[in-house]
Design an enzyme around this catalytic site. Structure first.
Site, PDB file in Angstrom:
ATOM      1  N   GLY A   1       0.603  -1.332  -0.120  1.00 18.00           N
ATOM      2  CA  GLY A   1       0.055  -0.188   0.017  1.00 18.00           C
ATOM      3  C   GLY A   1       0.931   1.361   0.084  1.00 18.00           C
ATOM      4  O   GLY A   1       2.109   1.264   0.192  1.00 18.00           O
TER       5      GLY A   1
ATOM      6  N   CYS B   1     -11.418  13.821  -2.201  1.00 12.86           N
ATOM      7  CA  CYS B   1     -10.161  13.887  -1.608  1.00 12.86           C
ATOM      8  C   CYS B   1      -9.969  13.680  -0.332  1.00 12.86           C
ATOM      9  O   CYS B   1     -10.819  14.385   0.330  1.00 12.86           O
ATOM     10  CB  CYS B   1      -9.337  15.226  -2.056  1.00 12.86           C
ATOM     11  SG  CYS B   1      -7.707  15.073  -1.640  1.00 12.86           S
TER      12      CYS B   1
ATOM     13  N   LYS C   1     -16.634  11.469  -8.594  1.00 12.76           N
ATOM     14  CA  LYS C   1     -15.728  10.386  -7.881  1.00 12.76           C
ATOM     15  C   LYS C   1     -16.094  10.318  -6.368  1.00 12.76           C
ATOM     16  O   LYS C   1     -15.874  11.515  -5.648  1.00 12.76           O
ATOM     17  CB  LYS C   1     -14.406  10.860  -8.091  1.00 12.76           C
ATOM     18  CG  LYS C   1     -13.317   9.894  -7.575  1.00 12.76           C
ATOM     19  CD  LYS C   1     -11.964   9.947  -8.082  1.00 12.76           C
ATOM     20  CE  LYS C   1     -10.902   9.122  -7.467  1.00 12.76           C
ATOM     21  NZ  LYS C   1      -9.861   9.238  -7.918  1.00 12.76           N
TER      22      LYS C   1
ATOM     23  N   GLY D   1      -3.487   1.366  -3.632  1.00 13.35           N
ATOM     24  CA  GLY D   1      -2.680   0.206  -3.726  1.00 13.35           C
ATOM     25  C   GLY D   1      -3.493  -1.045  -3.401  1.00 13.35           C
ATOM     26  O   GLY D   1      -4.630  -0.891  -3.014  1.00 13.35           O
TER      27      GLY D   1
ATOM     28  N   GLY E   1      -8.724   1.225  -7.431  1.00 16.04           N
ATOM     29  CA  GLY E   1      -8.265   0.886  -6.275  1.00 16.04           C
ATOM     30  C   GLY E   1      -7.417  -0.380  -6.221  1.00 16.04           C
ATOM     31  O   GLY E   1      -8.116  -1.600  -6.230  1.00 16.04           O
ATOM     32  N   GLY E   2      -6.293  -0.366  -6.261  1.00 12.12           N
ATOM     33  CA  GLY E   2      -5.445  -1.586  -6.080  1.00 12.12           C
ATOM     34  C   GLY E   2      -5.310  -2.641  -7.058  1.00 12.12           C
ATOM     35  O   GLY E   2      -4.971  -3.778  -7.231  1.00 12.12           O
TER      36      GLY E   2
HETATM   37  C1  LIG Z   1      -0.100  10.361  -5.326  1.00 12.02           C
HETATM   38  C2  LIG Z   1      -1.519  10.436  -5.588  1.00 12.02           C
HETATM   39  C3  LIG Z   1      -2.252  11.496  -5.876  1.00 12.02           C
HETATM   40  C4  LIG Z   1      -3.384  11.457  -6.173  1.00 12.02           C
HETATM   41  N1  LIG Z   1      -4.174  12.551  -6.544  1.00 12.02           N
HETATM   42  C5  LIG Z   1      -5.345  12.433  -7.147  1.00 12.02           C
HETATM   43  C6  LIG Z   1      -6.246  13.715  -7.367  1.00 12.02           C
HETATM   44  O1  LIG Z   1      -5.755  14.726  -7.681  1.00 12.02           O
HETATM   45  N2  LIG Z   1      -7.363  13.512  -7.662  1.00 12.02           N
HETATM   46  C7  LIG Z   1      -8.380  12.353  -7.557  1.00 12.02           C
HETATM   47  O2  LIG Z   1      -9.420  12.209  -7.722  1.00 12.02           O
HETATM   48  N3  LIG Z   1      -7.678  11.451  -6.987  1.00 12.02           N
HETATM   49  C8  LIG Z   1      -6.331  11.233  -6.859  1.00 12.02           C
HETATM   50  N4  LIG Z   1      -5.665  10.064  -6.198  1.00 12.02           N
HETATM   51  C9  LIG Z   1      -6.593   8.819  -6.086  1.00 12.02           C
HETATM   52  C10 LIG Z   1      -6.316   8.041  -7.316  1.00 12.02           C
HETATM   53  O3  LIG Z   1      -6.864   8.462  -8.475  1.00 12.02           O
HETATM   54  C11 LIG Z   1      -6.899   6.522  -7.054  1.00 12.02           C
HETATM   55  O4  LIG Z   1      -8.408   6.798  -6.846  1.00 12.02           O
HETATM   56  C12 LIG Z   1      -6.464   6.059  -5.798  1.00 12.02           C
HETATM   57  O5  LIG Z   1      -4.950   6.087  -6.122  1.00 12.02           O
HETATM   58  C13 LIG Z   1      -6.671   4.375  -5.846  1.00 12.02           C
HETATM   59  O6  LIG Z   1      -6.411   3.818  -6.908  1.00 12.02           O
HETATM   60  P1  LIG Z   1      -4.873   2.947  -6.743  1.00 12.02           P
HETATM   61  O7  LIG Z   1      -4.779   2.049  -5.838  1.00 12.02           O
HETATM   62  O8  LIG Z   1      -4.792   2.294  -8.370  1.00 12.02           O
HETATM   63  O9  LIG Z   1      -3.730   3.851  -6.876  1.00 12.02           O
HETATM   64  C14 LIG Z   1      -4.411  10.155  -5.957  1.00 12.02           C
HETATM   65  C15 LIG Z   1      -3.536   9.059  -5.539  1.00 12.02           C
HETATM   66  C16 LIG Z   1      -2.227   9.157  -5.597  1.00 12.02           C
HETATM   67  C17 LIG Z   1      -1.510   7.879  -4.980  1.00 12.02           C
END
Ligand SMILES: Cc1cc2nc3c(=O)[nH]c(=O)nc-3n(C[C@H](O)[C@H](O)[C@H](O)COP(=O)(O)O)c2cc1C
Length: 383
Positions: A73, A138, A174, A226, A252-253
């Site tokens: 994660g 967020c 979202k 993650g 997510g993940g």
């Molecule tokens: C470093 C970082 C920055 C992110 N910035 C945003 C953002 O600006 N807007 C948003 O809606 N989600 C943001 N997210 C969330 C991601 O879009 C996503 O919803 C979340 O990481 C889960 O997916 P994953 O497990 O594939 O990373 C961010 C995630 C990370 C890790």
């Protein structure tokens, strides 16, 4: 080769994989690279006004969460884009478009909804954008934006309704996983005119403490992403898919093609990814798509429509499962290496060590299945 095309919120994507709003879509160049790697859709970092609350820490803001050295994660303290909206509308969105992916743009729902409406008008005036994603989720801001809107069905409804009034292209929302019940919030977004919902943003979290110094690894609450968050996302995704008739983008993940398949089987139309790209680079994109394509071919599926939502009818309640006949662990003595792990994790004292293999006393077994999950040689089955 299977047909990976999907339709989400009335818009066609050449495949279901979408770069979620985050660091890999920091600018137009990043989004273009994802597009050239073959991704179906791209979303930039959330665009909002540049104000004090949009500044993020530049003294370390990402923390990997590991078990035995292996990351499972990541916690981040990253807010929204730090580029100006003029950068995006005059330059970066055009560069992103060169990648050839469907363009979904993340817009921050702002405390003054008329500002959100103005931002939407500026973005869609570029003529480059196919659909919008309103960020009410967020997990970091101290107040007024992000999940402070998205945790309330009423505020989500109001913000979506006002944003929808300005949107000439499909508007999706979202959602935040940091709620007890996402269904009522997804329903509110639908009633306000959302064409789809993204499930979901990161999980509000705390990264940990350095035990040598007693100082937290990151000194503020952040967003958890993650592989670790996948079960949380699957819960919200399936609950919304079973109760609200609205297109869903799951996120997510995702680390392999399997998560893409699982999310689609639970009702998603598109599947977004961020952490997999942050940990492996844009080159993970063609790998995920190739593996998905190979799996579809091997299974004989021609289109993703054939699998969308197929897992949902099997979901029931714990109470109903408790009415089904009991099963008991059974150990295949030929495969058992007598390692003893099963005995250690059995709290019903149903497993005993024999001379060459372990065996189960059926009357003690409570059918939990943990021994079968831990067995390193796959010698245990619930029957
Ligand atoms: C470093 C970082 C920055 C992110 N910035 C945003 C953002 O600006 N807007 C948003 O809606 N989600 C943001 N997210 C969330 C991601 O879009 C996503 O919803 C979340 O990481 C889960 O997916 P994953 O497990 O594939 O990373 C961010 C995630 C990370 C890790």
């Amino acid at each position: 080769m299977a047909n990976l095309k999907v339709n989400y919120a009335g818009i066609e994507f050449k495949n279901p994989l979408v770069l979620s709003s985050a660091t890999p879509g920091w600018d137009g160049e990043g989004m273009k690279r994802a597009g050239l790697a073959g991704i179906g859709g791209v979303i930039p970092k959330t665009i909002g006004p540049l104000q004090d609350w949009a500044a993020h820490p530049c003294n370390g803001r990402l923390q990997l969460i590991r078990q035995n050295g292996k990351p499972f994660g990541m916690v981040n303290l990253e807010l929204f884009t730090t580029k100006t909206r003029e950068d995006w509308t005059n330059k970066d969105l055009a560069i992103a478009k060169e990648g050839g992916a469907t363009m979904q743009v993340s817009v921050l729902a702002m405390p003054q909804p008329e500002e959100t409406a103005q931002l939407i008008e500026e973005i869609q005036a570029t003529g480059l954008v196919d659909l919008l994603e309103l960020n009410v989720s967020c997990p970091m801001p101290a107040s007024t934006v992000g999940m402070h809107i998205g945790k309330s069905a009423e505020l989500t409804y109001q913000q979506t309704k006002l944003a929808k009034g300005a949107a000439k292209i499909p508007l999706t929302v979202k959602l935040t996983p940091n709620v007890a019940d996402m269904v009522e919030i997804a329903q509110a977004a639908k009633e306000a005119g959302a064409a789809g919902v993204t499930i979901s943003n990161s999980v509000r979290s705390f990264a940990g403490v350095d035990i040598e110094t007693g100082i937290p690894l990151l000194r503020a609450y952040g967003g958890y992403t993650g592989p670790a968050i996948k079960p949380i996302v699957m819960r919200h995704l399936s609950e919304v898919a079973r109760n609200v008739d609205i297109p869903i983008s799951a996120v997510g993940g995702v680390m392999s093609f399997k998560e893409i398949v699982e999310y689609i089987m639970l009702g998603a139309s598109t599947v977004q990814t961020c952490t997999a790209v942050m940990w492996n680079g844009y080159e993970v994109i063609p790998k995920l798509l190739k593996d998905l394509d190979n799996w579809m071919d091997a299974k004989g599926y021609k289109s993703l429509e054939e699998i969308r939502g197929i897992a949902l009818p099997h979901i029931t309640t714990v109470e109903d499962l408790a009415k089904l006949p009991a099963k008991y662990a059974s150990i295949d003595a030929d495969k058992c290496t007598n390692c003893g792990i099963c005995k250690k994790v059995c709290f019903y004292r149903a497993i005993t060590a024999g001379d060459t293999a372990h065996y189960v006393t059926q009357s003690n077994c409570d059918g939990c299945g943990l021994c079968a999950q831990w067995c390193p040689t796959g010698s245990i089955e619930l029957r």
